[in-house]
Enzyme design. Structure first.
Site, mmCIF file in Angstrom:
data_model
loop_
_atom_site.group_PDB
_atom_site.id
_atom_site.type_symbol
_atom_site.label_atom_id
_atom_site.label_comp_id
_atom_site.label_asym_id
_atom_site.label_seq_id
_atom_site.Cartn_x
_atom_site.Cartn_y
_atom_site.Cartn_z
ATOM 1 N N ASP A 50 44.467 48.013 39.215
ATOM 2 C CA ASP A 50 44.352 47.136 38.043
ATOM 3 C C ASP A 50 44.677 47.944 36.798
ATOM 4 O O ASP A 50 45.014 49.135 36.882
ATOM 5 C CB ASP A 50 42.960 46.484 37.973
ATOM 6 N N HIS A 93 48.404 43.283 35.381
ATOM 7 C CA HIS A 93 47.283 44.145 35.786
ATOM 8 C C HIS A 93 47.771 45.518 36.252
ATOM 9 O O HIS A 93 47.271 46.067 37.231
ATOM 10 C CB HIS A 93 46.468 43.459 36.893
ATOM 11 N N TRP A 115 34.112 40.857 41.223
ATOM 12 C CA TRP A 115 34.797 41.659 40.205
ATOM 13 C C TRP A 115 33.779 42.613 39.605
ATOM 14 O O TRP A 115 32.576 42.301 39.551
ATOM 15 C CB TRP A 115 35.412 40.740 39.149
ATOM 16 N N THR A 116 34.261 43.763 39.138
ATOM 17 C CA THR A 116 33.267 44.794 38.809
ATOM 18 C C THR A 116 33.347 45.315 37.370
ATOM 19 O O THR A 116 32.876 46.409 37.093
ATOM 20 C CB THR A 116 33.375 45.981 39.788
ATOM 21 N N ASP A 171 48.340 37.487 39.506
ATOM 22 C CA ASP A 171 47.534 36.707 38.560
ATOM 23 C C ASP A 171 47.726 37.213 37.131
ATOM 24 O O ASP A 171 48.059 38.367 36.907
ATOM 25 C CB ASP A 171 46.041 36.795 38.928
ATOM 26 N N GLU A 172 47.482 36.334 36.211
ATOM 27 C CA GLU A 172 47.306 36.678 34.805
ATOM 28 C C GLU A 172 48.354 37.663 34.301
ATOM 29 O O GLU A 172 48.023 38.649 33.662
ATOM 30 C CB GLU A 172 45.896 37.260 34.595
ATOM 31 N N TYR A 206 32.600 33.446 42.487
ATOM 32 C CA TYR A 206 32.761 34.708 41.767
ATOM 33 C C TYR A 206 31.342 35.267 41.600
ATOM 34 O O TYR A 206 30.584 34.848 40.727
ATOM 35 C CB TYR A 206 33.441 34.481 40.415
HETATM 36 C C1 ACM Z 1 41.470 36.594 38.976
HETATM 37 O O1 ACM Z 1 40.276 36.340 38.836
HETATM 38 N N1 ACM Z 1 42.199 37.005 37.959
HETATM 39 C C2 ACM Z 1 42.121 36.452 40.261
#
Ligand code: ACM
Length: 541
Positions: free
Chosen positions: A177, A248, A456-457, A314-315, A406
């Site tokens: 990332d 990312h 996610w951390t 993503d994003e 999540y």
């Molecule tokens: C994500 O939560 N960006 C996959």
């Protein structure tokens, strides 16, 4: 004991025979019929250690636990017969036998989850019953973000054990990332020398003005990965690696500036990102980048045998592509409609590249934008819409909508949750999550491979924080993924909570730092937010 013998996830069928127990003792042998040797190894290493029982290999006689593969059962299905001795654990394949062994361990009681016996002289046994069971979904996953905060190898191995105890079978490792690169790539040493460390970390929430002012980093060597993959395989868990492209990617660009959009930004000045959010520094859509990442994926394929390889997707911010003459040139050369289409060109390149090597691409639901090659699959995270569109277009999909699964998001209303981010999702909310979106035909629904929790951390700096966010909700997700539960509103959450009372004792024995259930503290408030429309509600992150 309920009719499900306090098992989590709930089995398909569980019938009690008579009162009383089937005793397991120092004389009880463990017979591994062909194909079940790995399960026997696992039983001796875990249940053997916890109980102190030798479980010798000794065919014949009644005082035995017999492991066998029985082709009449589905591959991951099992039958556990404990109506006196011998105990039989039968599976359609070795995986089924292994899941049966997990049930066997749960039936022995919470102390079977420790690493050594508490007393030398205690008796062991299980209720006299038969369990017949098989999973609803073939993809029962957990995603760990080891990029934002590195989880050392020991922590990953421990999570594989925790997954096995919950009959989860896919570990999705988010390895790269903006804030860190976590896997050794032999031909690109700077990915670990440079990209696996950042000088400091934003403390807490995105809006926080504080940094912790200490370096954070770490990576898995190739041998670490081999060990993780082998440890997972022994537990019938597949490890799916994620290398996130083309967004990312700031950490990789900091290590190899030529990967960035050098005509619009001085990428040689970039560092591994020390903030949260979505960096504007994305990969350049150049041949250099494609060849570089083919090199990365070549090494990834050597290490990970999984059918699916996750490419993120993503994003991806397009700010730099819109400004970059090189990116615009690429758009023109390819005859694309605009910079947005570069994303699907990029994804399409790697889908074809992976397919040529017998693998399948999976990516976050943004990869649907602009069309997706056949065979590629989607992780539907922005609600259900991506999953519906993917299934209708004939793509396989893993449902992991952020509104439900999540697990870094807060577990109760109010601001007392540690670093309260995202949607409020209580244990009950996760229990009532239905992975197959409403409105799909039966044919479309077959494309739903299953579901996974995503952890996610950004705000989970160590394994203790991961435990606190993941548990107990991961137990609910495991039941959603494994058991054939009724429609969400009809699910018997009280029964689940009743079985959780036994399960908390197992988690205690395993040393899991879960969020305590409802109690006297304000932060242990019970009410869920059921009934509130949640799809489309913007997350408060
Ligand atoms: C994500 O939560 N960006 C996959």
């Amino acid at each position: 004991m309920t009719d499900k013998a306090d098992l989590i996830p709930a089995p398909a069928r569980c019938s009690s025979h008579t009162a009383g127990r089937t005793d397991i003792g120092a004389g009880t042998a463990l017979e591994a019929r062909p194909g079940t040797e790995g399960v026997a190894r696992w039983l001796r290493a875990t249940v053997g250690a916890a109980t102190g029982l030798p479980l010798p290999e000794r065919p014949g006689g009644d005082d035995r636990v017999v492991l066998s593969v029985e082709p009449d059962l589905p591959p991951e299905g099992y039958r556990l017969v404990a109506d006196g001795l011998p105990v039989r654990i039968q599976g359609g394949g070795a995986a089924g036998v292994f899941w049966g062994a997990q049930t066997f361990r749960q039936l022995l009681g919470p102390d079977a989850f420790r690493r050594a016996p508490l007393r030398p002289d205690r008796d062991w046994g299980l209720p006299r019953l038969t369990v017949e069971d098989a999973p609803r979904f073939g993809w029962r996953g957990l995603m760990l973000d080891v990029a934002r905060h590195f989880m050392p190898r020991e922590g990953v191995l421990r999570y594989l054990d925790l997954m096995a105890a919950h009959k989860l079978n896919v570990l999705h490792l988010h390895l790269t990332d903006d804030q860190g690169w976590r896997i050794e790539i032999e031909r690109y040493p700077r990915l670990t020398e440079v990209a696996s460390w950042r000088t400091r970390t934003k403390f807490g929430h995105r809006a926080s003005p504080l940094w912790d002012e200490k370096p954070h980093g770490g990576h898995y060597t190739r041998d670490d990965i081999r060990e993780i993959v082998a440890y997972a395989a022994e537990r019938h868990i597949t490890v799916v690696p994620e290398i996130d492209v083309p967004g990312h990617s700031q950490a990789a660009i900091a290590a190899y500036p030529e990967l960035g959009n050098t005509d619009v930004v001085d990428t040689s000045a970039l560092t591994v990102w020390d903030d949260w959010g979505i960096s504007a520094n994305v990969l350049s859509p150049s041949d250099t980048t494609l060849r570089f990442y083919e090199g990365v994926f070549e090494e990834v394929l050597e290490l990970f045998p999984s059918e699916f390889v996750h490419i993120g997707g993503d994003e991806c911010r397009k700010d730099q592509w819109r400004l970059s003459p090189a990116a615009k040139g690429r758009v023109a050369d390819l005859g694309l409609a605009g910079e947005d289409a570069l994303q699907s060109w990029f994804v399409g390149h790697f889908a074809a590249w992976l397919a040529a090597r017998g693998r399948r691409l999976i990516g976050w639901d943004e990869i649907l934008e602009g069309g997706l090659p056949p065979g590629a699959a989607v992780s539907s995270w922005r609600g259900f819409g991506g999953g519906v569109a993917a299934a209708r277009a004939g793509h396989d999909v893993v449902m992991c909508p952020e509104q439900y699964v999540y697990l870094d998001h807060r577990q109760a209303p109010g601001d007392d949750e540690p670093v309260p981010i995202g949607f409020v999702r209580t244990l009950e909310d996760v229990y009532r999550f239905e992975p197959v979106p409403a409105g799909l035909t039966a044919g479309e629904a077959r494309h739903v491979l299953g579901t996974q929790a995503n952890v996610w951390t950004e705000v989970l700096e160590d394994t203790a924080r991961v435990d606190y966010q993941a548990f107990p909700r991961l137990a609910a997700l495991a039941e959603v993924a494994w058991s054939r539960l009724p429609a969400p509103a009809e699910r018997d959450f009280a029964d689940f909570e009743h079985r959780m009372a036994a399960h908390y004792r197992r988690l205690d024995a395993l040393g899991v730092g879960y969020r305590p259930p409802a109690g006297p503290h304000p932060w242990q408030r019970r009410p869920g937010v059921l009934g509130r429309p949640i799809d489309g509600v913007p997350p408060d992150r």
